[in-house]
Scaffold this motif. Sequence first.
Motif, short mmCIF file in Angstrom:
data_model
loop_
_atom_site.label_atom_id
_atom_site.label_comp_id
_atom_site.label_asym_id
_atom_site.label_seq_id
_atom_site.Cartn_x
_atom_site.Cartn_y
_atom_site.Cartn_z
N TYR A 36 -3.17 -2.85 -4.50
CA TYR A 36 -3.11 -2.03 -3.28
C TYR A 36 -2.18 -0.82 -3.42
O TYR A 36 -2.14 0.03 -2.53
CB TYR A 36 -2.64 -2.87 -2.09
CG TYR A 36 -3.49 -4.08 -1.77
CD1 TYR A 36 -4.76 -4.23 -2.32
CD2 TYR A 36 -3.02 -5.08 -0.93
CE1 TYR A 36 -5.54 -5.35 -2.03
CE2 TYR A 36 -3.80 -6.19 -0.63
CZ TYR A 36 -5.04 -6.33 -1.19
OH TYR A 36 -5.80 -7.44 -0.91
N SER A 63 -9.75 -1.55 -2.78
CA SER A 63 -8.68 -1.32 -3.74
C SER A 63 -9.12 -1.61 -5.17
O SER A 63 -8.68 -0.95 -6.11
CB SER A 63 -7.46 -2.19 -3.39
OG SER A 63 -6.96 -1.86 -2.11
N SER A 114 0.83 -1.22 0.00
CA SER A 114 0.00 0.00 0.00
C SER A 114 0.86 1.26 0.00
O SER A 114 0.37 2.35 -0.34
CB SER A 114 -0.94 0.01 1.21
OG SER A 114 -0.21 0.12 2.42
N CYS A 166 -2.25 -8.62 -4.09
CA CYS A 166 -1.91 -7.29 -3.57
C CYS A 166 -1.47 -6.24 -4.59
O CYS A 166 -1.24 -5.09 -4.19
CB CYS A 166 -0.83 -7.43 -2.50
SG CYS A 166 0.79 -7.95 -3.13
#
Length: 387
Positions: free
Chosen positions: A99, A153, A79, A96
């Motif tokens: 993100y 996200s 992130s 991910c």
Amino acid sequence: MKIAIVHDNLVCKGGAEQVVLSFHQAFPKAPVYTLTYDAQNTYPEFKQCEVKTSWFSRIIKSEKNVKRFYFPLGILAMSQLDVTGYDVVLQSTTHCAKYIKTSPDALVITYCHNPFRLVWSTNSYEQVLKTGPLKKFLYQKVISVLKRIDSTSALRTNWFITNSTEVLSRIKTAYNPKNDITIINPSVKCNNFYLTGDIGEYYLVVSRFETYKKVDLVIEAFNSMPDKKLVVVGKGSREAEIKMLAQSNTTFYSGLGADELAGLYANCKAFIFPQLEDYGITPLEANASGRPVIAYGRGGVLETMIPYTTDSLKATAVFFDEQTKESLVSAINTFETLNFDASFIRAHAELFDEDNFVRKIRSFVSTKYQLKQAESESAWTNEPVKI
């Protein structure tokens, strides 16, 4: 048009990593952003890319530890990975990659191999199902946090692409995307494989040693057929257990170079694919080598293989109906009564060649970027978009 490529992590060799390499072929000047990078255990071609990692990569590189410390360290690190300043962010993800930080006005295109399995298909994880009440409660708390992060996200994605119809409905259910989802099948690098008339006496499996890959099922089948030889290429979390299960008619390899692997493909009697996959590149690699596939007849192989029905010379695979030793043995016995056309199989694989994939990705990104530019201009002039 300034493009960034983003992938979850580069710590192993798999179909998703091959997609990223194809992205880089489509856009060779684009850097590849990722959570962590293990150059020794992923494809060596990534050494030719500009790979940018999060701070997580300074402390965690192995696939095992990525999973162990993914929550919360991996989530936090991804992130904080900043790709602002790019016009287009092209993501390859199951978890991910989406993100990362992007500019508010960036065009975000997400090639979703599958919605995050732990979050959206929790019951497919044995460690969740077979744990005690307290640990299961904690798992569920973590999963609820991950679901909120994952779905939020995903809202930044302008356009979703996926690998097969098998995954399309899952993306709709998980993320409710704002635009239609496009299917662009992943490619096989046909130039990396070749045909030979020198066919060996072994069957081949190329796979990671994870539960859902069903390598143990193939081992059990060949344990019941000691006169037949099996070669298994791969490694993974169940490696020791699977090797203990095998008898003397099975040989294991790992860490092979591209030429060695191509040789094993080219000389095998057939390639065995026992798992349910959303897509699956390895059957196409076998086909690119002119070799037929013995596959569990569900999932992605329904889109990539031509199953034997009445004419084996116009087929690329023999399907079996159940993930059982008996069903696989029956399919192998059927295969041994048939003749296949290596040139026909190779020609079929060429329909999925990387050049076709690269052309489709370039076209998709270019078209969507032009559309976004036209929409921006129309917002200033209050004129309808014409494209």
